[in-house]
Scaffold this motif. Structure first.
Motif, mmCIF file in Angstrom:
data_model
loop_
_atom_site.group_PDB
_atom_site.id
_atom_site.type_symbol
_atom_site.label_atom_id
_atom_site.label_comp_id
_atom_site.label_asym_id
_atom_site.label_seq_id
_atom_site.Cartn_x
_atom_site.Cartn_y
_atom_site.Cartn_z
ATOM 1 N N PHE A 12 -2.769 15.198 12.472
ATOM 2 C CA PHE A 12 -3.934 16.005 12.090
ATOM 3 C C PHE A 12 -5.180 15.509 12.821
ATOM 4 C CE2 PHE A 12 -1.606 17.590 8.309
ATOM 5 C CZ PHE A 12 -2.058 18.898 8.294
ATOM 6 N N CYS A 63 -4.733 10.923 -3.768
ATOM 7 C CA CYS A 63 -3.972 11.142 -2.527
ATOM 8 C C CYS A 63 -4.463 10.199 -1.433
ATOM 9 C CB CYS A 63 -4.123 12.590 -2.074
ATOM 10 S SG CYS A 63 -3.309 13.763 -3.155
ATOM 11 N N PRO A 92 -12.775 11.924 10.242
ATOM 12 C CA PRO A 92 -11.337 12.189 10.330
ATOM 13 C C PRO A 92 -11.085 13.692 10.282
ATOM 14 C CG PRO A 92 -11.942 11.522 8.099
ATOM 15 C CD PRO A 92 -13.215 11.558 8.896
ATOM 16 N N ALA A 122 -3.305 15.457 0.273
ATOM 17 C CA ALA A 122 -4.513 16.190 -0.140
ATOM 18 C C ALA A 122 -4.547 17.559 0.550
ATOM 19 C CB ALA A 122 -5.759 15.398 0.228
ATOM 20 N N HIS A 177 0.813 -1.219 0.000
ATOM 21 C CA HIS A 177 0.000 0.000 0.000
ATOM 22 C C HIS A 177 0.851 1.277 0.000
ATOM 23 C CE1 HIS A 177 -3.610 2.364 1.226
ATOM 24 N NE2 HIS A 177 -2.742 3.060 1.928
HETATM 25 O O1 KG4 Z 1 -3.527 7.454 2.861
HETATM 26 P P1 KG4 Z 1 -4.788 7.582 3.631
HETATM 27 O O2 KG4 Z 1 -6.057 7.850 2.883
HETATM 28 O O3 KG4 Z 1 -5.042 6.296 4.500
HETATM 29 C C1 KG4 Z 1 -3.990 5.610 5.115
HETATM 30 O O4 KG4 Z 1 -3.278 4.873 4.389
HETATM 31 O O5 KG4 Z 1 -3.820 5.840 6.330
HETATM 32 O O6 KG4 Z 1 -4.560 8.726 4.709
HETATM 33 C C2 KG4 Z 1 -5.551 9.074 5.620
HETATM 34 C C3 KG4 Z 1 -5.074 10.268 6.436
HETATM 35 C C4 KG4 Z 1 -6.005 10.614 7.581
HETATM 36 O O7 KG4 Z 1 -5.229 10.795 8.755
HETATM 37 C C5 KG4 Z 1 -6.643 11.924 7.136
HETATM 38 O O8 KG4 Z 1 -7.015 12.776 8.184
HETATM 39 C C6 KG4 Z 1 -5.521 12.517 6.316
HETATM 40 O O9 KG4 Z 1 -4.979 11.433 5.609
HETATM 41 N N1 KG4 Z 1 -6.023 13.537 5.378
HETATM 42 C C7 KG4 Z 1 -5.715 14.848 5.489
HETATM 43 C C8 KG4 Z 1 -6.419 15.504 4.436
HETATM 44 N N2 KG4 Z 1 -7.114 14.559 3.729
HETATM 45 C C9 KG4 Z 1 -6.852 13.361 4.324
HETATM 46 N N3 KG4 Z 1 -4.932 15.501 6.355
HETATM 47 C C10 KG4 Z 1 -4.824 16.841 6.207
HETATM 48 N N4 KG4 Z 1 -5.456 17.535 5.240
HETATM 49 C C11 KG4 Z 1 -6.256 16.923 4.338
HETATM 50 N N5 KG4 Z 1 -6.875 17.629 3.373
#
Ligand code: KG4
Ligand code: ZN
Length: 337
Positions: free
Chosen positions: A167, A302, A179, A275, A109
């Protein structure tokens, strides 16, 4: 070649159809159920994947305009992630591969988050090897040297919380729902990033640490609430902008050091936190300021998505790799192993 990319490592069920490096469809079913618990509940995530996989597959095929028998290979997330969620996706991918009699390809992943930068798009160049990658997700934060689609060397990583966790946990301390990352991003747009200076950790080398930030936010909130119970609510945009600014600074300080140490000036990023608009803007700024060549995935690639699994599968297939039908899901799966 038509490749199915199946992602089920956490709380998104996502399936994409790729024609080589081009994405024909990328359909994601989000699992809203976790918001009421303030975080992902693994058992509920596994059950939701069971419900979502077949409808998501149908939609992905429809949008791509192909039928199941046209699929030439099935790529799936083998790990890392929640074991139950991975088991559901792995079993589904194996059944498809077996019944269609096409190759099965397992994907890491976190490597896929990096390789999402190779998804074909008119006017967008893919990074040239070797390059530096920063992966920032809910469970991982790593700096990786990438020498080829299958040569990954971890140069540094977080010693405690991941950037996405920083975050999400900060958001929780501010009373925002899970989240929290995207919400902090949204609120930060209206705020002053220099309103409240939070301390940055001192960590040697290319490793990261985010747990200190969480603690300082906790004390900050407690101290201000004593004199003004509405302090957080009245100052949310400034607090969010300041937190986001600190997290982005911590990340970029280490990328800058990695560029200095390796001499590699091509930087590609991946993972949910890419993102974040503050991080994207700061990275864009590094092109002019530091002369970096920066690669940021399109917004839709993302956070977790099937397309990145498809592109990672494509590279493996091109390298002559495929996966046996007795492959196991792996909750832990180090990058480059
Ligand atoms: O890669 P991902 O979708 O899942 C994992 O592999 O963990 O990442 C999820 C993380 C979460 O902590 C979420 O809050 C964060 O990415 N995230 C962001 C934003 N969009 C998603 N953090 C800050 N700003 C964003 N716009
Ligand atoms: Zn991810």
């Amino acid at each position: 070649m038509y490749i199915l990319g199946i992602e089920s490592s956490c709380d998104e069920t996502s399936i994409a159809v790729l024609k080589d490096r081009r994405v024909l469809s990328n359909i994601t079913a989000n699992q809203e159920i976790h918001a009421q618990y303030g975080g992902v509940v693994p058992e509920l995530a596994s059950r939701a994947h069971l419900q979502h996989l077949i409808p998501t597959l149908h939609k992905a095929l429809d949008v791509a305009g192909i039928r199941l028998p046209q699929v030439n290979a099935v790529a799936f997330t083998q790990g890392p992630g929640l074991l139950g969620s991975l088991l559901v996706g792995t079993s589904f991918a194996k059944s498809l591969s077996w019944s269609l009699d096409v190759p099965l390809v397992s994907v890491n992943h976190m490597e896929a988050h990096i390789l999402s930068n190779f998804i074909e798009k008119p006017g967008k160049e893919a990074p040239v090897f070797p390059f530096l990658a920063l992966t920032v997700s809910g469970g991982h934060t790593q700096l990786v040297r990438v020498d080829s689609p299958k040569e990954f060397t971890v140069l540094g990583e977080t010693l405690d919380d991941a950037a996405g966790e920083a975050f999400d946990k900060s958001a929780k301390l501010l009373g925002l729902p899970y989240p929290g990352g995207p919400l902090i991003d949204k609120l930060a747009r209206e705020g002053n990033p220099n309103a409240y200076p939070f301390p940055k950790p001192r960590v040697d080398g290319l490793n990261f640490s985010f747990s200190g930030l969480k603690t300082s936010i906790l004390y900050f909130v407690q101290a201000h609430r004593e004199s003004d119970p509405d302090f957080v609510q009245s100052n949310l945009p400034d607090i969010c902008a300041s937190i986001q600014h600190t997290i982005v600074d911590i990340l970029l300080d280490k990328v800058r050091l990695a560029v200095q140490q390796t001499g590699l000036k091509t930087v590609a990023v991946g993972g949910g936190v890419t993102a974040n608009s503050g991080l994207r803007t700061a990275l864009e700024g590094m092109k002019d300021r530091e002369g970096w060549e920066v690669h940021i995935p399109d917004f839709g690639y993302c956070t977790d998505n099937g397309a990145m699994i498809g592109i990672a599968g494509y590279f493996k297939l091109m390298g002559g790799d495929s996966t046996a039908l007795n492959a196991a899901a792996m909750a832990r799966y180090p990058v480059g192993s």
